[in-house]
Design an enzyme around this catalytic site. Structure first.
Site, PDB file in Angstrom:
ATOM      1  N   GLU A   1       2.222  -6.461   6.638  1.00  0.00           N
ATOM      2  CA  GLU A   1       1.407  -5.480   7.378  1.00  0.00           C
ATOM      3  C   GLU A   1       1.571  -5.590   8.891  1.00  0.00           C
ATOM      4  OE1 GLU A   1       0.517  -7.145   4.757  1.00  0.00           O
ATOM      5  OE2 GLU A   1      -0.536  -5.804   3.378  1.00  0.00           O
TER       6      GLU A   1
ATOM      7  N   GLY B   1      -0.494  -5.415  -0.278  1.00  0.00           N
ATOM      8  CA  GLY B   1      -1.517  -5.274  -1.313  1.00  0.00           C
ATOM      9  C   GLY B   1      -1.074  -5.838  -2.653  1.00  0.00           C
TER      10      GLY B   1
ATOM     11  N   ALA C   1       0.852  -1.191   0.000  1.00  0.00           N
ATOM     12  CA  ALA C   1       0.000   0.000   0.000  1.00  0.00           C
ATOM     13  C   ALA C   1       0.890   1.243   0.000  1.00  0.00           C
ATOM     14  CB  ALA C   1      -0.868  -0.023   1.248  1.00  0.00           C
TER      15      ALA C   1
ATOM     16  N   GLU D   1      -1.830  -9.423  -2.381  1.00  0.00           N
ATOM     17  CA  GLU D   1      -3.296  -9.541  -2.378  1.00  0.00           C
ATOM     18  C   GLU D   1      -3.852  -9.375  -3.795  1.00  0.00           C
ATOM     19  OE1 GLU D   1      -3.669  -6.647   0.860  1.00  0.00           O
ATOM     20  OE2 GLU D   1      -4.865  -8.149   1.913  1.00  0.00           O
TER      21      GLU D   1
END
Ligand code: NAD
Length: 694
Positions: free
Chosen positions: A128, A105, A66, A108
C-alpha cells in the site's frame, strides 16, 4: 458446492469447508469477494457439520490486494471488517491456503486466519505504501505481532515482498506445502483438529513486541532512516506511526489509529498523485491509432552502433532479458572499453548478490562485438547510439539501410535530433523510429519512443512491445526538438540560468528543486553531467557563464570544480567563492541587477515554464495525454512521484493560478512567458489537465 456470490463458492470435503475465491485476474477484494467471504464464513460457522474452514483462491494467485478501481468511490457492500471479525473471532479454525502473492488486503485476510500454509513459490507483502497509503485493514496492527517490529516496519514502509521461506522463518506462515495446495491445506486442517490445537489468534500474541513497548527511540530511529531513504514521502512515516500504535495499544485502539492514519493519507495529495501515477504508467501503452492487435515484427537479435555511454547500457538491457546483441565500434580499443564497462557493471551487480556469477557470463555471452556494420545483415532491430551529430547519424543510417535485411527496424537513440531527417537518409523511412533511452541506460526506466512522420504502425507497436520486454516504461511521443522530456527541461534550464545571475546563488536554486523532491538541483546536475557537453573550446568566447567556467577549467565533478567545488573523490558540492564572484562580475557586465529572490519565486519560475511547454506539447499532439508527460518526468527525470508529474501538479496548484503567474511574468520578462493557448483556455474555463480530451 454452494455458490455464495458470483466470485465465491463454498464446498465441503467431509468436516472441512473450503471457501474458494475466483475473481480473475488477481482475486482483488472487490465488493463481490467481500460479501462472498462474509456470507461464506458465516455459513461455515453456522453449519454444525463443518469443523474447520480453508480459504483458498482459484487462478494464478491468492488475494493480491484491494480493488483499486473502488478507491475514491462511495463504499459498497460490507467492509473487510465484517468477514475479518467472523474469521478471527469465530469458534472454528480458519486456515489461509496461499499461492502466488498474498498482497495488501490479501495478506491482511491471511493475518486474521488462525493458521497460514503456502506453496514454496508464494510471496507476501503489504505494498500500500507504494500508492501513498498504509494497509488499512489491520495489516499494520497484526503483522508486527507475528514478525516483530523491525521486520514489520521493513515490509510495511517499503512495500517489499518476502518469500515463503522467509515467511516461514519469521513465523508468518505455519507450513510450506508441496503438491496440491488445497489437498494439503485440508490435510493440515484435519491435523489441527486431530491435535486439538488451540485457535492461534495473532491479536493475542504480543510476545514479539513486548520488548519495544514504551521505547519511542526505536521508532524515532526508523522515522529518521525512512526520512532519508524515502525522502519527502509521507506514507512510510505514517506506516511507522501505525506500527508504534500496534505495540503500545490494545488491538481495537490500534485499529482505530490505523484507520485515522489511512484516512489522512487517502485524503492527501501524495496518495492521489501516486495512485494517478499507477494508472498513468499503465495508460501509456494505449495508442489511439495503433490498436493492441497491430502486427509486430519479431525481435530475435539486436544490433547496436556505438559502444559508448549509451550503447553499452542498451546492450545490457537486451542481454538482461535474453536477447542476443551485436555491438559495433570504430576501433578495437573502444569496443573493448565498452564491453569491459558492461562486464564491470554486471560484476558489481553480482557482488551485491542481485545476480549470480553464472548470470554475468550468460549475459556477456549474449553481447558480441564487431568492427564492421556488415555483421548487421541478420539483425531484426538496430539501435544507433553514435555521437549526437546529424551528418554522422545520416551516414550511419544510409549504410544500415543497405546492409540490414528488409523489415528490420532502424532506431536512433538521439536525444534531440529530427527523426524525419535521419529517416530521409534511408529508402525505408517507415521502418525508422527514435528509441530515446535515458542515462544510465541500464538503470533508468523511461524510454521515449519517437514516432516519425512516416514510421509505420507496425514499427511503433513493435518498439512499444520491445520497450516493455526490456523492462522499460515506453512512452510514445512525436518529433520536435528534444522530444517531450528534454524540450521541457530546456525551459527549466533557461530560467535556472537567469535565476542564477539574478540571485547569485546556485545553492539556493538547487536547494529549492531538491526540497521539492527532485534527486538534485540543476547546477548539481550540470556538474555531474559535465559542463562541457556541447561546449567548444576553440570557439568559446566567454559569452555565457558556462563558457567562462569551462574556460577556467571548471568542467564539473570530473575536474573537482564546476558550479561548485569538490574534494577529490567526494561528490558533495561545496559552495565556491570564486564562482560567486564570477556570477557577480558576469551579471554586472550584462547589467543584470542582483537581488534576494524568494524560494517561492524560484519554484514558480522553474516549474511553470515547464508546464507551459508541456501544454504546447499537448496542443501539438507530440504527447498523447497529459499523463504521458507526467510518466516521462517521473521515470526519466526524477520528478517526485508523490507530486504526480508536472501536469498533475499543475492541476494541484490550479491551472488558473499558473496562467495568472505566466501573464504576470510575461509583462515583466517578455514573450517566452506567453501562456499556451490551451493553458489559457483551461484557465478561463476553470478546468485542469484532468479535463483534457482530444
Ligand atoms: N549520454 C546521455 O546522457 C544520453 C542520453 C540519451 C541519449 N543520448 C544520445 O545517445 C547517443 C550516444 O551518446 P553517448 O553519450 O553514448 O555518447 P558516447 O560518446 O559515450 O558514445 C558514442 C560512441 O559512438 C562511437 N561511434 C562514433 N561514430 C561511430 C560510427 N560511425 N560507428 C560506430 N560507432 C561510432 C564512438 O566511438 C563512441 O564510443 C547520442 O545521440 C546522444 O545524444 C545520450
Amino acid at each position: 458446492m454452494t455458490k455464495i456470490t458470483d466470485v465465491v463458492d463454498l464446498e465441503k470435503q467431509g468436516e472441512i469447508a473450503i471457501l474458494m475465491i475466483n475473481n480473475p485476474p488477481v482475486n482483488a477484494l472487490s465488493v463481490g469477494v467481500r460479501k462472498g467471504m462474509a456470507d461464506g464464513v458465516k455459513a461455515a460457522m453456522e453449519d454444525d457439520s463443518v469443523k474447520a474452514l480453508v480459504i483458498a483462491c482459484a487462478g494464478r494467485t491468492f488475494i493480491a490486494g484491494a480493488d483499486i478501481t473502488e478507491f475514491g468511490k462511495p463504499p459498497q457492500g460490507p467492509g473487510l471488517e465484517v468477514p475479518f471479525g467472523l474469521i478471527e473471532n469465530g469458534p472454528k479454525p480458519v486456515i489461509a491456503a496461499i499461492h502466488g502473492t498474498a498482497l495488501g488486503g490479501g495478506l491482511e485476510t491471511a493475518l486474521v486466519c488462525h493458521f497460514r500454509v503456502a506453496v514454496p513459490s508464494a510471496r507476501f507483502g503489504l505494498p500500500e505504501v507504494l500508492l501513498g497509503l498504509l494497509p488499512g485493514a489491520g495489516g499494520t496492527q497484526r503483522l508486527p505481532l507475528v514478525v516483530g517490529v523491525e521486520k514489520a516496519i521493513q515490509m510495511i514502509a517499503t512495500g517489499n515482498q518476502i518469500s515463503a521461506q522467509e515467511a516461514l522463518k519469521e513465523g508468518l506462515i505455519d507450513e510450506i506445502l508441496e503438491g496440491d495446495l488445497v489437498t494439503g491445506a485440508v490435510a493440515f486442517a484435519k491435523k489441527v483438529l486431530a491435535e486439538k490445537r488451540p485457535l492461534r489468534k495473532i491479536r493475542d500474541r504480543r510476545e514479539k513486541v513486548e520488548a519495544v513497548k514504551g521505547k519511542p527511540e526505536v521508532f524515532a530511529e526508523a522515522r529518521k532512516a525512512f526520512a532519508k531513504s524515502r525522502r519527502g514521502f509521507e506514507a512510510p512515516q505514517a506506516c511507522i506511526d501505525a506500527v508504534e500504535a500496534a505495540v503500545n495499544f490494545p488491538l481495537e485502539e490500534g485499529l482505530k489509529k490505523e484507520r485515522e492514519l489511512f484516512a489522512k493519507l487517502m485524503m492527501g495529495s501524495q496518495s492521489a498523485a501516486q495512485r494517478y501515477a499507477f494508472f498513468a504508467e499503465r495508460e501509456v501503452a494505449k495508442i489511439p491509432d495503433v490498436p493492441a492487435d497491430t502486427p509486430q515484427i519479431p525481435i530475435n537479435k539486436v544490433g547496436i552502433v556505438g559502444a559508448g555511454t549509451m550503447g553499452g547500457g542498451i546492450a545490457m538491457n537486451c542481454a538482461n532479458v535474453g536477447i542476443p546483441v551485436i555491438i559495433m565500434e570504430v576501433n578495437q580499443q573502444l569496443l573493448d572499453k565498452g564491453l569491459g564497462i558492461c562486464r564491470k557493471n554486471y560484476e558489481n551487480t553480482a557482488a551485491k548478490g542481485r545476480i549470480t556469477k553464472e548470470d554475468v557470463e550468460k549475459r556477456m555471452a549474449l553481447i558480441k562485438g564487431t568492427l564492421s556494420l556488415e555483421d548487421f545483415s541478420d539483425v531484426d532491430m538496430v539501435i544507433e547510439a553514435v555521437y549526437e551529430n546529424m551528418d554522422l547519424k545520416k551516414e550511419v543510417f544510409g549504410k544500415l539501410d543497405k546492409i540490414c535485411k528488409p523489415g528490420a527496424v532502424l532506431a536512433s537513440n538521439t536525444s534531440a535530433l529530427n527523426i524525419n531527417e535521419i529517416a530521409s537518409a534511408t529508402q525505408r523511412p517507415d521502418f525508422v523510429i527514435g528509441l530515446h533511452f535515458f542515462s544510465p541506460a541500464n538503470v533508468m526506466r523511461l524510454l521515449e519512443v519517437v514516432r516519425g512522420e512516416k514510421t509505420s504502425k507496425s514499427v511503433i507497436a513493435t518498439s512499444m512491445a520491445f520497450g516493455k520486454r526490456i523492462q522499460k516504461i515506453a512512452v510514445l511521443v512525436g518529433v520536435c526538438r528534444g522530444f517531450v522530456g528534454n524540450r521541457m527541461l530546456a525551459e527549466r534550464s533557461r530560467e535556472a540560468n537567469k535565476l542564477l545571475l539574478e540571485s547569485g546563488s546556485p545553492q539556493q536554486i538547487d536547494k529549492v528543486i531538491f526540497d521539492f523532491g527532485f534527486p538534485m538541483g540543476p547546477f548539481t546536475m550540470s556538474d555531474m553531467a559535465g559542463l562541457d557537453i556541447g561546449w567548444n573550446k576553440a570557439t568559446s568566447k566567454g559569452a555565457t557563464l558556462r563558457d567562462r567556467l569551462c574556460e577556467a577549467g571548471r568542467l564539473g565533478q570530473k575536474t573537482n570544480a564546476g558550479f561548485y567545488d569538490y574534494q577529490p573523490g567526494n561528490r558533495t558540492p561545496i559552495p565556491s567563492p570564486l564562482v560567486e564572484k564570477m556570477i557577480k562580475d558576469f551579471a554586472a557586465e550584462n547589467r543584470i541587477p542582483q537581488r534576494t529572490i524568494s524560494d517561492e519565486e524560484i519554484l514558480e519560475r522553474s516549474l511553470y515554464p515547464m508546464i507551459n511547454e508541456g501544454t504546447k506539447i499537448l496542443e501539438e499532439g507530440i504527447a498523447i495525454r497529459p499523463s504521458d508527460i507526467d510518466v516521462i518526468w517521473i521515470y526519466g527525470y526524477g520528478w517526485p512521484i508523490y507530486r504526480g508529474g508536472p501536469m498533475f501538479y499543475a492541476d494541484l496548484v490550479e491551472v488558473k493560478k499558473i496562467y495568472d503567474k505566466l501573464v504576470e511574468f510575461q509583462k515583466k520578462e517578455g514573450e517566452v512567458w506567453k501562456p499556451a493557448a490551451l493553458l489559457e483556455k483551461l484557465a478561463k474555463e476553470g478546468k485542469g489537465f484532468k479535463d483534457f480530451r482530444r
